[in-house]
Write a protein that holds these residues in place. Structure first.
Motif, PDB file in Angstrom:
ATOM      1  N   SER A  55       0.807  -1.222   0.000  1.00 20.20           N
ATOM      2  CA  SER A  55       0.000   0.000   0.000  1.00 20.20           C
ATOM      3  C   SER A  55       0.837   1.269   0.000  1.00 20.20           C
ATOM      4  CB  SER A  55      -0.925   0.001   1.222  1.00 20.20           C
ATOM      5  OG  SER A  55      -1.828  -1.067   1.165  1.00 20.20           O
ATOM      6  N   GLN A  56       1.899   1.279   0.802  1.00 25.40           N
ATOM      7  CA  GLN A  56       2.678   2.502   0.949  1.00 25.40           C
ATOM      8  C   GLN A  56       3.567   2.792  -0.259  1.00 25.40           C
ATOM      9  OE1 GLN A  56       1.530   4.228   3.333  1.00 25.40           O
ATOM     10  NE2 GLN A  56       0.416   2.506   4.258  1.00 25.40           N
ATOM     11  N   THR A  57       3.642   1.857  -1.204  1.00 25.87           N
ATOM     12  CA  THR A  57       4.423   2.092  -2.426  1.00 25.87           C
ATOM     13  C   THR A  57       3.532   2.424  -3.618  1.00 25.87           C
ATOM     14  OG1 THR A  57       4.417  -0.193  -3.281  1.00 25.87           O
ATOM     15  CG2 THR A  57       6.068   0.363  -1.594  1.00 25.87           C
ATOM     16  N   LEU A  58       2.216   2.389  -3.429  1.00 20.84           N
ATOM     17  CA  LEU A  58       1.308   2.561  -4.556  1.00 20.84           C
ATOM     18  C   LEU A  58       1.510   3.894  -5.261  1.00 20.84           C
ATOM     19  CD1 LEU A  58      -1.107   1.849  -6.339  1.00 20.84           C
ATOM     20  CD2 LEU A  58      -2.595   2.778  -4.546  1.00 20.84           C
ATOM     21  N   ARG A  59       1.568   4.977  -4.522  1.00 17.47           N
ATOM     22  CA  ARG A  59       1.627   6.304  -5.134  1.00 17.47           C
ATOM     23  C   ARG A  59       2.820   6.423  -6.090  1.00 17.47           C
ATOM     24  NH1 ARG A  59      -0.690  11.236  -4.226  1.00 17.47           N
ATOM     25  NH2 ARG A  59      -1.843  10.386  -2.438  1.00 17.47           N
ATOM     26  N   GLY A  60       3.987   6.056  -5.639  1.00 16.87           N
ATOM     27  CA  GLY A  60       5.173   6.167  -6.476  1.00 16.87           C
ATOM     28  C   GLY A  60       5.126   5.231  -7.670  1.00 16.87           C
ATOM     29  N   ASN A  61       4.693   3.989  -7.432  1.00 16.43           N
ATOM     30  CA  ASN A  61       4.619   3.029  -8.532  1.00 16.43           C
ATOM     31  C   ASN A  61       3.618   3.463  -9.594  1.00 16.43           C
ATOM     32  OD1 ASN A  61       6.493   0.921  -7.946  1.00 16.43           O
ATOM     33  ND2 ASN A  61       5.173   0.225  -6.284  1.00 16.43           N
ATOM     34  N   LEU A  62       2.434   3.875  -9.153  1.00 14.22           N
ATOM     35  CA  LEU A  62       1.397   4.228 -10.111  1.00 14.22           C
ATOM     36  C   LEU A  62       1.772   5.473 -10.910  1.00 14.22           C
ATOM     37  CD1 LEU A  62      -1.325   3.506 -11.266  1.00 14.22           C
ATOM     38  CD2 LEU A  62      -2.423   4.762  -9.394  1.00 14.22           C
ATOM     39  N   ALA A  63       2.453   6.403 -10.280  1.00 15.77           N
ATOM     40  CA  ALA A  63       2.916   7.591 -11.007  1.00 15.77           C
ATOM     41  C   ALA A  63       3.839   7.188 -12.162  1.00 15.77           C
ATOM     42  CB  ALA A  63       3.635   8.546 -10.064  1.00 15.77           C
ATOM     43  N   ALA A  64       4.668   6.176 -11.930  1.00 15.93           N
ATOM     44  CA  ALA A  64       5.579   5.698 -12.973  1.00 15.93           C
ATOM     45  C   ALA A  64       4.835   4.938 -14.064  1.00 15.93           C
ATOM     46  CB  ALA A  64       6.652   4.812 -12.351  1.00 15.93           C
ATOM     47  N   TRP A  65       3.771   4.243 -13.696  1.00 15.08           N
ATOM     48  CA  TRP A  65       3.027   3.440 -14.666  1.00 15.08           C
ATOM     49  C   TRP A  65       1.982   4.235 -15.445  1.00 15.08           C
ATOM     50  CZ3 TRP A  65       1.906  -0.406 -10.158  1.00 15.08           C
ATOM     51  CH2 TRP A  65       3.062  -1.148  -9.881  1.00 15.08           C
ATOM     52  N   LYS A  66       1.575   5.367 -14.925  1.00 16.55           N
ATOM     53  CA  LYS A  66       0.471   6.132 -15.531  1.00 16.55           C
ATOM     54  C   LYS A  66       0.633   6.352 -17.039  1.00 16.55           C
ATOM     55  CE  LYS A  66      -1.888  10.614 -15.350  1.00 16.55           C
ATOM     56  NZ  LYS A  66      -1.952  11.949 -14.695  1.00 16.55           N
ATOM     57  N   PRO A  67       1.821   6.715 -17.531  1.00 20.45           N
ATOM     58  CA  PRO A  67       1.944   6.987 -18.977  1.00 20.45           C
ATOM     59  C   PRO A  67       1.652   5.785 -19.873  1.00 20.45           C
ATOM     60  CG  PRO A  67       3.798   7.919 -17.763  1.00 20.45           C
ATOM     61  CD  PRO A  67       3.067   7.025 -16.811  1.00 20.45           C
ATOM     62  N   VAL A  68       1.728   4.562 -19.337  1.00 23.00           N
ATOM     63  CA  VAL A  68       1.552   3.384 -20.203  1.00 23.00           C
ATOM     64  C   VAL A  68       0.190   2.716 -20.008  1.00 23.00           C
ATOM     65  CG1 VAL A  68       4.032   2.971 -20.241  1.00 23.00           C
ATOM     66  CG2 VAL A  68       2.631   1.764 -18.547  1.00 23.00           C
ATOM     67  N   LEU A  69      -0.646   3.238 -19.129  1.00 19.12           N
ATOM     68  CA  LEU A  69      -1.941   2.615 -18.889  1.00 19.12           C
ATOM     69  C   LEU A  69      -2.840   2.736 -20.120  1.00 19.12           C
ATOM     70  CD1 LEU A  69      -2.733   3.886 -15.266  1.00 19.12           C
ATOM     71  CD2 LEU A  69      -1.787   1.662 -15.936  1.00 19.12           C
ATOM     72  N   ALA A  70      -3.583   1.685 -20.394  1.00 14.28           N
ATOM     73  CA  ALA A  70      -4.541   1.717 -21.508  1.00 14.28           C
ATOM     74  C   ALA A  70      -5.584   2.800 -21.237  1.00 14.28           C
ATOM     75  CB  ALA A  70      -5.196   0.354 -21.664  1.00 14.28           C
ATOM     76  N   PRO A  71      -6.025   3.519 -22.261  1.00  9.90           N
ATOM     77  CA  PRO A  71      -6.877   4.707 -22.071  1.00  9.90           C
ATOM     78  C   PRO A  71      -8.154   4.465 -21.278  1.00  9.90           C
ATOM     79  CG  PRO A  71      -6.076   4.586 -24.329  1.00  9.90           C
ATOM     80  CD  PRO A  71      -5.675   3.307 -23.678  1.00  9.90           C
ATOM     81  N   ASP A  72      -8.835   3.348 -21.513  1.00  9.00           N
ATOM     82  CA  ASP A  72     -10.122   3.106 -20.853  1.00  9.00           C
ATOM     83  C   ASP A  72     -10.067   1.955 -19.856  1.00  9.00           C
ATOM     84  OD1 ASP A  72     -11.439   5.149 -22.309  1.00  9.00           O
ATOM     85  OD2 ASP A  72     -11.575   3.798 -24.042  1.00  9.00           O
ATOM     86  N   THR A  73      -8.883   1.592 -19.441  1.00  7.64           N
ATOM     87  CA  THR A  73      -8.756   0.465 -18.524  1.00  7.64           C
ATOM     88  C   THR A  73      -9.435   0.754 -17.190  1.00  7.64           C
ATOM     89  OG1 THR A  73      -7.186  -1.140 -17.602  1.00  7.64           O
ATOM     90  CG2 THR A  73      -6.555   1.186 -17.481  1.00  7.64           C
ATOM     91  N   VAL A  74      -9.996  -0.283 -16.586  1.00  7.92           N
ATOM     92  CA  VAL A  74     -10.530  -0.184 -15.229  1.00  7.92           C
ATOM     93  C   VAL A  74      -9.407  -0.528 -14.267  1.00  7.92           C
ATOM     94  CG1 VAL A  74     -12.163  -1.139 -13.562  1.00  7.92           C
ATOM     95  CG2 VAL A  74     -12.880  -0.760 -15.931  1.00  7.92           C
ATOM     96  N   LEU A  75      -9.126   0.354 -13.327  1.00  9.47           N
ATOM     97  CA  LEU A  75      -8.060   0.131 -12.361  1.00  9.47           C
ATOM     98  C   LEU A  75      -8.635  -0.588 -11.150  1.00  9.47           C
ATOM     99  CD1 LEU A  75      -6.550   3.638 -12.871  1.00  9.47           C
ATOM    100  CD2 LEU A  75      -5.337   1.522 -13.338  1.00  9.47           C
TER     101      LEU A  75
END
Length: 333
Positions: free
Chosen positions: A81-101
């Motif tokens: 949980s405590q690593t989510l913010r940093g990890n997701l910030a790095a992954w955001k540019p590659v996420l599929a446009p309409d993906t459900v998170l």
């Protein structure tokens, strides 16, 4: 065919990838280490987290976030949980446009006291109806053994919850839908803290009366906090509340229960951390859960006691005496 990306190849991430593949999804399983991804693809096993378990053919492992995320209908997040913010910030540019998170994490962020779905919506910059939560009594090794289990998939948009329900329903894994995201997330986060408390009691040699008391009063704490935050009280009598709490507090497979047991036996925090191979979410989340409770003016004495033992170094026997000497009160307060 439904495509799912699972970010996190630990025991729970791998087990849920198995569920998705068994349900007919094409699954890309991301992990940080390229060598482990290669081994998973070559041997159809995850030797570091689920040794001896054969993975379905529908799973492909990768260490490349872009490869994992490409064209995913569902992007499942299974990191501490405590690593989510940093990890997701790095992954955001590659996420599929309409993906459900989809959040499989059970914690509250330190500092902000935000639930995991709130962190996801903020960091990924998506509306709440594109974020779902999966929770319930889901011990990874039992799921990987395909033992019968149920879970809750929660989203503010019931149609999205139903889509996820279909994507992960198998003969051994039965998901139910819920629109109470707040209640489902709180149940998953607070049960880790109560699991620590029950583990500590177990390590001290206390019996079933003591543990049943902690489970029941722990559920009361969770419900009080949930009501203050607008959750549906019925959620806490279901799989996301009582169900997950019972599994965590009664099973030796629970990391939080085992962590607490070691503390109750007299191990120091650092000794217990060294003996724990995977993240026990309650260790850090107990502080953020207490922070959340104080922000909402909710009394959570068991949570306070766990924080005092885990982070303030208070001896369990002293903390127990203080907890039991609190002033008398009606049960429903």
């Amino acid at each position: 065919m439904t495509r799912a990306a699972v970010f996190g190849n630990g025991s729970w991430g791998t087990a849920f990838a198995m569920v998705l593949a068994d349900a007919g999804c094409e699954v890309s399983l991301w992990g940080r280490r390229a060598e482990l991804a290669k081994e998973i693809n070559a041997t159809r096993t995850n030797p570091d987290y689920l040794p001896g378990v054969e993975l379905p053919r529908g799973i492909t492992a990768t260490a490349d976030p872009a490869e994992a995320a490409a064209d995913a209908d569902f992007t499942v997040l299974v990191v501490p949980s405590q690593t989510l913010r940093g990890n997701l910030a790095a992954w955001k540019p590659v996420l599929a446009p309409d993906t459900v998170l989809v959040s499989l994490m059970k914690g509250v962020e330190l500092g902000t006291a935000k639930r995991m779905s709130e962190v996801v919506t903020e960091v990924a910059d998506v509306p709440a109806d594109r974020v779902a939560v999966l929770t319930g009594p889901n011990l990874a090794k039992e799921i990987a053994a395909r033992q019968p289990a149920a879970a809750v998939v929660a989203c503010s948009d019931e149609t999205v919850a139903q889509r996820l329900q279909t994507a992960c329903m198998t003969p051994y894994f039965r998901p139910y839908t819920n629109t109470d995201v707040v209640g489902c997330e709180l149940g998953g986060a607070v049960k880790n803290v109560i699991g620590l408390a029950v583990g500590i009691a177990n390590g001290m040699g206390l019996g079933d009366n003591s543990k049943a008391t902690l489970i029941t009063r722990g559920l009361a704490e969770t419900t009080r906090l949930g009501l203050a935050m607008g959750a549906d009280p019925l959620t806490f009598s279901g799989l996301a509340g009582l169900g997950d709490l019972v599994a965590t507090c009664s099973s030796p497979l629970s990391r939080n229960n085992t962590f607490g047991t070691n503390l109750g036996r007299g191990m120091t925090l650092q000794e217990t951390i060294a003996a724990t191979k995977q993240t026990a979410e309650g260790v850090k989340s107990c502080e953020s859960v207490l922070d959340l409770a104080r922000r909402h003016g909710v009394d959570m004495p068991i949570t306070e006691t766990v924080v005092s033992i885990v982070h303030d170094g208070k001896p369990p026997v002293v903390a127990l005496k203080e907890l039991m000497s609190r002033s008398a009160k009606p049960e429903r307060r």
